[in-house]
Design a protein around this motif. Structure first.
Motif, PDB file in Angstrom:
ATOM      1  N   GLU A 174       0.837  -1.209   0.000  1.00 14.59           N
ATOM      2  CA  GLU A 174       0.000   0.000   0.000  1.00 14.59           C
ATOM      3  C   GLU A 174       0.873   1.261   0.000  1.00 14.59           C
ATOM      4  OE1 GLU A 174      -2.916  -0.217   3.125  1.00 14.59           O
ATOM      5  OE2 GLU A 174      -4.188  -1.552   1.939  1.00 14.59           O
ATOM      6  N   ARG A 230      -0.525   6.003  -3.763  1.00 11.57           N
ATOM      7  CA  ARG A 230      -1.780   6.761  -3.724  1.00 11.57           C
ATOM      8  C   ARG A 230      -1.951   7.430  -5.089  1.00 11.57           C
ATOM      9  NH1 ARG A 230      -1.376   4.157   0.175  1.00 11.57           N
ATOM     10  NH2 ARG A 230      -1.742   4.722   2.365  1.00 11.57           N
ATOM     11  N   ARG A 241       7.454   3.325   2.232  1.00 10.47           N
ATOM     12  CA  ARG A 241       6.740   2.049   2.163  1.00 10.47           C
ATOM     13  C   ARG A 241       7.104   1.208   0.943  1.00 10.47           C
ATOM     14  NH1 ARG A 241       0.552   2.663   4.392  1.00 10.47           N
ATOM     15  NH2 ARG A 241       1.019   3.898   6.249  1.00 10.47           N
ATOM     16  N   SER A 247      -6.891   6.047  -2.484  1.00  8.98           N
ATOM     17  CA  SER A 247      -6.197   5.229  -1.492  1.00  8.98           C
ATOM     18  C   SER A 247      -6.564   3.768  -1.753  1.00  8.98           C
ATOM     19  CB  SER A 247      -6.594   5.631  -0.063  1.00  8.98           C
ATOM     20  OG  SER A 247      -6.205   6.965   0.211  1.00  8.98           O
ATOM     21  N   ALA A 303      -6.837   2.360   4.569  1.00  4.93           N
ATOM     22  CA  ALA A 303      -5.740   3.242   4.164  1.00  4.93           C
ATOM     23  C   ALA A 303      -6.227   4.689   4.056  1.00  4.93           C
ATOM     24  CB  ALA A 303      -5.149   2.782   2.838  1.00  4.93           C
ATOM     25  N   GLU A 319      -6.476   6.173   7.508  1.00  6.31           N
ATOM     26  CA  GLU A 319      -5.153   6.572   7.977  1.00  6.31           C
ATOM     27  C   GLU A 319      -4.711   7.871   7.317  1.00  6.31           C
ATOM     28  OE1 GLU A 319      -2.461   3.379   7.261  1.00  6.31           O
ATOM     29  OE2 GLU A 319      -3.401   2.008   8.699  1.00  6.31           O
ATOM     30  N   ASP A 320      -4.936   7.958   6.007  1.00  8.65           N
ATOM     31  CA  ASP A 320      -4.528   9.156   5.265  1.00  8.65           C
ATOM     32  C   ASP A 320      -5.269  10.399   5.759  1.00  8.65           C
ATOM     33  OD1 ASP A 320      -2.854   7.573   3.795  1.00  8.65           O
ATOM     34  OD2 ASP A 320      -4.139   7.465   2.026  1.00  8.65           O
TER      35      ASP A 320
END
Length: 414
Positions: free
Chosen positions: A28, A31, A43, A383, A388, A391-392
């Motif tokens: 992940e 984006r 990441r 995302s 995710a 979180e963003d």
């Protein structure tokens, strides 16, 4: 205009914002914002999966051009057995190797020799007491980075020896200096690479202070040149005919060379993640050795290769069988020179905050935001999943309104 993340290069002009790379990224790390792919540096594990799935050729791997080798007086090509799989079986390895001399290299060195050294070391290491099982192969840099990011508790299981590439580069450099007037600055050692991860691993070595590899040249950038001169490459070249080591180019080859029963060979980054999760949760505990290859079918499936990985894997199998009775003379090599010099450290980039209390608070906010999202993981928000996106949002990279379904609900309620 191109941007570079690790060894992955993005051409923003070609990117259509289709989200294919985002949905398929195993960590992940991608984006899609403003109709453009964005890679989260910390990441990314350099697996090259995004290069494979990009239909618009917006993502590529940055490696060195062949012309760079002429910056050095003495030029060595590190040959991966994967190269043999890119041509028809009628092309014997002894015919393929001389091509690199025609391209301008002074000498070649086959990394099969490094593979045999590791096999010999591993056979002895497996029988040691007080080690953590399963022993995890250290040959794939993508898998090592994945473990650093997502499975830090398994770092202690990694085989404490360099990759075949680094070992071969070290031997090749020593031989080039020995008995000549060349110094280190005169020698350029270039790995002919099937994958994107190697480029980053040489720029940022793990487990060692520095690399002996000067640069990386992709197999696919040389393929046409090699094909044109293959039939006129001259006489057969000296060749290291180790079937065990050649087999390393395909998934399962390293494990087969160990001649043990209690092993597991896994290929494909999603499958690797799944197995590592099982091991971390103590659901798999009857293994001595675990071979993990990020690319499907092993190194023959790297994003810088040309041939279909299944065809290439079959070719390597046949070449390996042809030379399988070869007995490498490596008993007198001191493997202590190739052990990892430094500890492999965890990469705690997935933490929400350095402050534990703030991290816990953010985790609660993420759960609350996630409850308000549809949990269908459509990816339309840019995302890869609803979690995710939550979180963003909490980390300030996205907004609630990025969720189309959430936005529709707001409009409908007005």
């Amino acid at each position: 205009m191109r941007s570079l993340i690790h060894s992955i290069s993005l051409d923003a002009d070609k990117c259509k914002g289709c989200t294919n790379c985002m949905k398929r990224c195993p960590t992940e790390a991608i984006r899609v914002k403003n109709s453009t792919c964005n890679i989260i540096d910390d990441r990314c594990i350099n697996c090259g999966h995004c290069i494979h799935v990009c239909q618009h050729n917006a993502l590529t791997c940055i490696t060195d051009e062949l012309e760079k080798i002429f910056d050095y007086r003495y030029r060595i090509a590190l040959i991966d057995p994967v190269i043999y799989s890119q041509f028809d079986l009628a092309s014997d390895p002894k015919q393929i190797l001389p091509i690199f001399k025609l391209m301008g290299f002074s000498d070649i060195f086959e990394i099969s020799k490094g593979a045999d050294i590791i096999t010999s070391f591993t056979k002895k290491y497996i029988n040691k007491k007080s080690i953590d099982y399963p022993i995890i192969s250290s040959s794939c840099p993508t898998v090592i980075r994945l473990i650093q990011l997502r499975f830090p508790e398994l770092i202690k299981n990694i085989l404490p020896i360099d990759s075949p590439v680094e070992i071969s580069a070290s031997i090749a450099r020593s031989k080039a200096v020995e008995g000549t007037d060349y110094n280190d600055n005169d020698i350029g050692i270039f790995y002919i690479s099937p994958c994107s991860a190697r480029f980053y691993s040489f720029q940022h070595p793990v487990g060692r202070k520095h690399t002996n590899v000067t640069g990386t040249i992709s197999i696919n950038s040389l393929f046409l040149k090699m094909s044109k001169v293959l039939e006129s490459s001259g006489e057969d070249f000296h060749f290291y005919p180790s079937g065990h080591a050649i087999g390393w180019a395909r998934a399962g080859g390293q494990s087969q060379a160990l001649e043990i029963d209690d092993f597991l060979a896994v290929d494909g980054i999603e499958n690797v993640i799944s197995v590592l999760e099982e091991i971390e949760n103590n659901k798999i505990n009857d293994l001595l050795f675990l071979e993990c290859q990020a690319c499907t079918n092993g190194c023959v499936g790297g994003c810088l290769t040309v041939e279909n990985s299944f065809v290439a894997r079959n070719r390597i199998r046949k070449i390996s069988q042809q030379y399988y009775n070869f007995n490498p003379k490596i008993e007198n090599i001191d493997t202590s020179n190739f052990l990892l010099e430094e500890p492999i450290i965890p990469l705690n980039v997935l933490k929400l905050d350095k402050n534990l209390l703030k991290a816990i608070e953010k985790m609660k906010r993420i759960d609350k935001v996630l409850d308000s999202l549809p949990k269908i993981d459509c990816g339309a928000c840019g995302s890869p999943s609803c979690k995710a996106l939550a979180e963003d949002i909490v980390l300030g990279f996205s907004k609630h309104e990025d969720c189309i379904i959430h936005l529709k609900r707001q409009v409908k309620n007005k």
